[in-house]
Design an enzyme around this catalytic site. Structure first.
Site, PDB file in Angstrom:
ATOM      1  N   GLU A 266       3.160 -18.000  46.996  1.00 30.20           N
ATOM      2  CA  GLU A 266       3.203 -17.097  45.835  1.00 30.20           C
ATOM      3  C   GLU A 266       1.868 -16.405  45.624  1.00 30.20           C
ATOM      4  O   GLU A 266       1.816 -15.213  45.311  1.00 30.20           O
ATOM      5  CB  GLU A 266       3.601 -17.864  44.563  1.00 30.20           C
ATOM      6  CG  GLU A 266       5.002 -18.464  44.588  1.00 30.20           C
ATOM      7  CD  GLU A 266       6.128 -17.427  44.432  1.00 30.20           C
ATOM      8  OE1 GLU A 266       5.844 -16.239  44.261  1.00 30.20           O
ATOM      9  OE2 GLU A 266       7.301 -17.850  44.499  1.00 30.20           O
ATOM     10  N   ARG A 270       1.650 -12.397  45.893  1.00 31.36           N
ATOM     11  CA  ARG A 270       1.394 -11.679  44.629  1.00 31.36           C
ATOM     12  C   ARG A 270      -0.074 -11.282  44.488  1.00 31.36           C
ATOM     13  O   ARG A 270      -0.377 -10.152  44.117  1.00 31.36           O
ATOM     14  CB  ARG A 270       1.796 -12.543  43.432  1.00 31.36           C
ATOM     15  CG  ARG A 270       3.267 -12.904  43.461  1.00 31.36           C
ATOM     16  CD  ARG A 270       3.708 -13.547  42.170  1.00 31.36           C
ATOM     17  NE  ARG A 270       4.940 -14.294  42.346  1.00 31.36           N
ATOM     18  CZ  ARG A 270       5.875 -14.460  41.425  1.00 31.36           C
ATOM     19  NH1 ARG A 270       5.716 -13.939  40.231  1.00 31.36           N
ATOM     20  NH2 ARG A 270       6.958 -15.164  41.667  1.00 31.36           N
ATOM     21  N   ASP A 399      14.556 -16.372  53.372  1.00 30.73           N
ATOM     22  CA  ASP A 399      14.504 -14.898  53.281  1.00 30.73           C
ATOM     23  C   ASP A 399      13.316 -14.159  53.908  1.00 30.73           C
ATOM     24  O   ASP A 399      13.434 -13.487  54.931  1.00 30.73           O
ATOM     25  CB  ASP A 399      14.687 -14.463  51.814  1.00 30.73           C
ATOM     26  CG  ASP A 399      13.789 -15.190  50.808  1.00 30.73           C
ATOM     27  OD1 ASP A 399      12.896 -15.927  51.242  1.00 30.73           O
ATOM     28  OD2 ASP A 399      13.979 -14.991  49.590  1.00 30.73           O
ATOM     29  N   GLU A 533      15.771  -7.629  44.120  1.00 27.50           N
ATOM     30  CA  GLU A 533      16.324  -7.499  45.489  1.00 27.50           C
ATOM     31  C   GLU A 533      17.420  -6.447  45.639  1.00 27.50           C
ATOM     32  O   GLU A 533      17.481  -5.743  46.657  1.00 27.50           O
ATOM     33  CB  GLU A 533      16.825  -8.858  45.992  1.00 27.50           C
ATOM     34  CG  GLU A 533      15.721  -9.882  46.261  1.00 27.50           C
ATOM     35  CD  GLU A 533      15.155 -10.517  45.004  1.00 27.50           C
ATOM     36  OE1 GLU A 533      15.816 -10.421  43.943  1.00 27.50           O
ATOM     37  OE2 GLU A 533      14.053 -11.105  45.066  1.00 27.50           O
ATOM     38  N   THR A 619       6.536  -8.671  50.753  1.00 31.82           N
ATOM     39  CA  THR A 619       7.751  -9.155  50.102  1.00 31.82           C
ATOM     40  C   THR A 619       7.679  -9.089  48.574  1.00 31.82           C
ATOM     41  O   THR A 619       8.671  -9.292  47.890  1.00 31.82           O
ATOM     42  CB  THR A 619       8.108 -10.582  50.578  1.00 31.82           C
ATOM     43  OG1 THR A 619       9.430 -10.887  50.170  1.00 31.82           O
ATOM     44  CG2 THR A 619       7.135 -11.611  50.024  1.00 31.82           C
TER      45      THR A 619
HETATM   46  C1  DMJ Z   1       9.515 -12.161  44.612  1.00 31.45           C
HETATM   47  O1  DMJ Z   1       8.442 -12.923  44.213  1.00 31.45           O
HETATM   48  C2  DMJ Z   1       9.449 -11.912  46.079  1.00 31.45           C
HETATM   49  O2  DMJ Z   1      10.280 -10.860  46.376  1.00 31.45           O
HETATM   50  C3  DMJ Z   1       9.864 -13.097  46.884  1.00 31.45           C
HETATM   51  O3  DMJ Z   1       9.878 -12.861  48.268  1.00 31.45           O
HETATM   52  C4  DMJ Z   1      11.230 -13.548  46.499  1.00 31.45           C
HETATM   53  N1  DMJ Z   1      11.613 -13.264  45.196  1.00 31.45           N
HETATM   54  C5  DMJ Z   1      10.771 -12.825  44.163  1.00 31.45           C
HETATM   55  C6  DMJ Z   1      11.538 -11.972  43.188  1.00 31.45           C
HETATM   56  O4  DMJ Z   1      12.853 -12.304  43.039  1.00 31.45           O
END
Ligand code: DMJ
Length: 641
Positions: A266, A270, A399, A533, A619
């Site tokens: 995370e 982020r 994912d 998403e 992501t």
């Molecule tokens: C986000 O923090 C990122 O997209 C992560 O890869 C998966 N999901 C959350 C949001 O739903």
């Protein structure tokens, strides 16, 4: 991969962060001084011991051979007198014996003098008042903090700036689209302004309670996750005053020397992703410096027997561990497999290959492993290097691993063929075993668990529609059309999951079971937490097809968010999308500003804003530029040492 975000906070609460000078150097300085006292005492005791030993222990120095002159002889000490316990000891005779005695005397005097000096110093320290000692400690602390600051802010080596195309603009010609884009910008301002007022510096906002909020993924510190995550969205929307406000907070407050255990994944997607994107967009060095400082703090997470990183690491101590809920003490595929983009950029920007090597090591290890049915299980034990439970999903836990294989190839200017091959092979196995058509004709991605398919698809898996579309080009001439179509089918299924609810917002997960199609069954799966998403997939499909349905679907979602999630203190998730009177969860997720609103804004912008042949989105929707390394891999590039 967001399962950790959904976990309740651990019961352990740590007092709020002191935003003063970093606590790490303080601690070290305090230790240093107390260590000095202890060392002093040990030293005195040791000297006393030596001093005593010198006089009372047998004279072992006499074993020593000196350079022998002509007269020098070494003879057994047979005349040691009655009671001599050591008839085997040798004595030195001749002129050197005299020299030896003098030497002994000199040493004795030196020891005595040192001993007295040490005692004097100890007494001197003890005579000092508490205040004086405190002041000394403070001076030392300040010195260490200063040294750390100088070290931490050392300039990074210059590297060629990648081609930064389309960092602003995208103004739509169509009035209606322009208005929609303006509306999304207004929503962003509402989310930001309320966070600014009620949650500033906290990780997230509670828009109803109007206060700060956090979860265990961010550790116990206020690291301003929303600020870092939102910066690039503010930038591309032209909200420059807000951007500068965030930048100032980061300059003054963002400190990683905290005793806090964070999620490596995370924090990478982020914070490092957010800081790197802010750096590339604005050119402000501070973001690059902060990203590198944080990355250094994550490196100890890789100290495992296999090099597969722990899920969590303590930023101060560097101690890592895995989530208690993960199968067999495993690390999670979507976590250790979602570092590549950011780490390659870190090596590019610092000229230090360490980051690149860490992620390439993970890749190599994965390549060597057996994959049941060609599928990657979600769990891998970092101690043994063995898979945990055989659970494969394109939603949570799996994912973004697949996403990063594709994006590693795109980000390398399509030169990282190894990544592309891994992506193609993985997707082929997924299509064979996980992707099915429902009775009603909806294509969905199920989950593979210990040899059977669960006909359940998570909101998280909806990102795959965009991924298939993005990966279509490059998948071979005969397959490009197929993957674009597959992406469109996933978009349609996910849209259905929204459309079949009372709020027109999608549930966390939905089933395909008998008569049930694209609908959540269990109460615990009916929530919507402002996730991006589905809108992300609409945007990619829009960019590749320009089919107006994607803008229409995106607008439906924006209106539903506005109607049901907007409250006067920001935006909140809802607990049940099938109930027409929504209950709010009172959390404004940082990814709402980083991703959901950014993708909506891009959906109503022209393609010249962040064009996809120059930018690759991590992501968390943070855009990173393609590295045009002229067909050279990163490790072979002269820009990188
Ligand atoms: C986000 O923090 C990122 O997209 C992560 O890869 C998966 N999901 C959350 C949001 O739903």
């Amino acid at each position: 991969m967001t399962t950790p975000a959904l976990l309740p906070l651990s019961g352990r609460r740590i007092p709020p962060l002191n935003l003063g000078p970093p606590s790490f150097p303080h601690h070290r300085a305090t230790l240093r001084l107390s260590e000095k006292f202890i060392l002093l005492l040990i030293l005195s005791a040791f000297i006393t011991l030596c001093f005593g030993a010198f006089f009372f222990l047998p004279d072992s120095s006499k074993h020593k051979r000196f350079d022998l002159g002509l007269e020098d002889v070494l003879i057994p000490h047979v005349d040691a007198g009655k009671g001599a316990k050591n008839p085997g000891v040798f004595l030195i005779h001749g002129p050197d014996e005299h020299r030896h005695r003098e030497e002994e005397e000199r040493l004795r005097n030196k020891i005595r003098a040192d001993h007295e000096k040490a005692l004097e110093e100890a007494k001197e320290k003890l005579r000092k008042s508490r205040e004086e000692i405190r002041a000394e400690i403070q001076t030392e602390k300040n010195k260490v903090v200063q040294e750390m600051k100088i070290k931490e802010n050392k300039p990074l080596p210059p590297v060629p700036v990648p081609n930064l195309v389309g960092i602003s603009g995208g103004d739509p010609e169509d009035n209606d689209i322009r208005e929609k884009r303006e509306k999304i910008k207004e929503m962003m301002k509402h989310a930001w302004d309320n966070y600014r007022t009620y949650g500033w510096g906290h990780n997230e906002l509670r828009p109803i309670a109007r206060k700060g909020h956090s979860t265990n993924i961010f550790g116990s510190s206020q690291m301003g996750a929303t600020i870092v995550d939102a910066l690039d969205t503010l930038y591309i929307m032209g909200l420059h005053a807000e951007f500068l406000d965030g930048q100032k907070w980061i300059e003054d407050n963002l400190d990683f020397s905290v005793n806090s255990e964070v999620s490596v994944f995370e924090v990478n997607i982020r914070f490092i992703g957010g800081l790197l994107a802010a750096y590339y967009l604005s050119g402000e060095e501070i973001f690059k410096i902060k990203a590198v400082q944080l990355a250094e703090k994550l490196l100890p997470a890789f100290n495992t027997p296999t090099g597969i990183p722990w899920a969590m690491v303590n930023l101060k101590s560097g101690v890592g561990r895995n989530w208690g809920w993960a199968s067999a003490g495993s690390s999670i595929l979507a976590e250790f497999g979602t570092l590549h983009m950011e780490f390659v950029h870190l090596s590019y920007l610092t000229g230090d290959l360490i980051y690149y090597k860490k992620v390439m090591h993970i890749r190599k290890l994965l390549q060597k492993m057996d994959r049941p049915n060609g599928l990657y299980p979600n769990y891998l034990n970092p101690r043994t290097g063995r898979w945990g439970q055989y659970h494969t999903s394109v939603g949570g836990l799996g994912d973004s691993f697949y996403e990063y294989l594709l994006k590693a190839w795109l980000m390398s200017d399509k030169t990282d063929h190894e990544a592309r091959k891994m992506y193609d092979d993985a997707i082929e196995a997924i299509e064979k075993h996980l992707i099915k058509k429902s009775r009603g004709g909806l294509i969905f991605i199920g989950e593979w668990k210990n040899g059977h398919l669960e006909k359940k698809m998570g909101h998280l898996a909806c990102f795959a529609g965009g991924m298939f579309a993005l990966g279509a080009d490059g998948s071979g001439t005969d397959k490009a059309g197929h993957y674009l179509e597959l992406g469109a089918e996933i978009a349609r299924t996910c849209h259905e999951s929204y459309d079949r609810t009372a709020l027109k917002l999608g549930p966390e997960s939905f089933k395909f079971d008998g008569a049930v199609e694209a609908v959540a069954v269990r109460q615990a799966e009916k929530y919507y937490i402002l996730r991006p998403e589905v809108i992300e997939t609409y945007w990619y499909l829009w960019r590749f097809t320009h089919d107006p349905r994607y803008r229409q679907w995106g607008w439906e979602a924006a209106l539903a968010i506005e109607k049901y999630c907007r409250v006067s203190g920001g935006f909140s998730g809802v607990k049940d999308v099938y109930s027409s009177t929504p209950t709010h969860d009172d959390v404004q997720q940082s990814f709402f500003l980083a991703e959901t609103l950014k993708y909506l804004y891009l959906l109503f912008s022209g393609d010249d804003l962040l064009p996809l042949d120059h930018w690759v989105f991590n992501t968390e929707a943070h855009p990173l530029p393609v590295l045009h390394l002229a067909n050279t891999t990163l490790s072979g590039n002269p820009a990188v040492r």
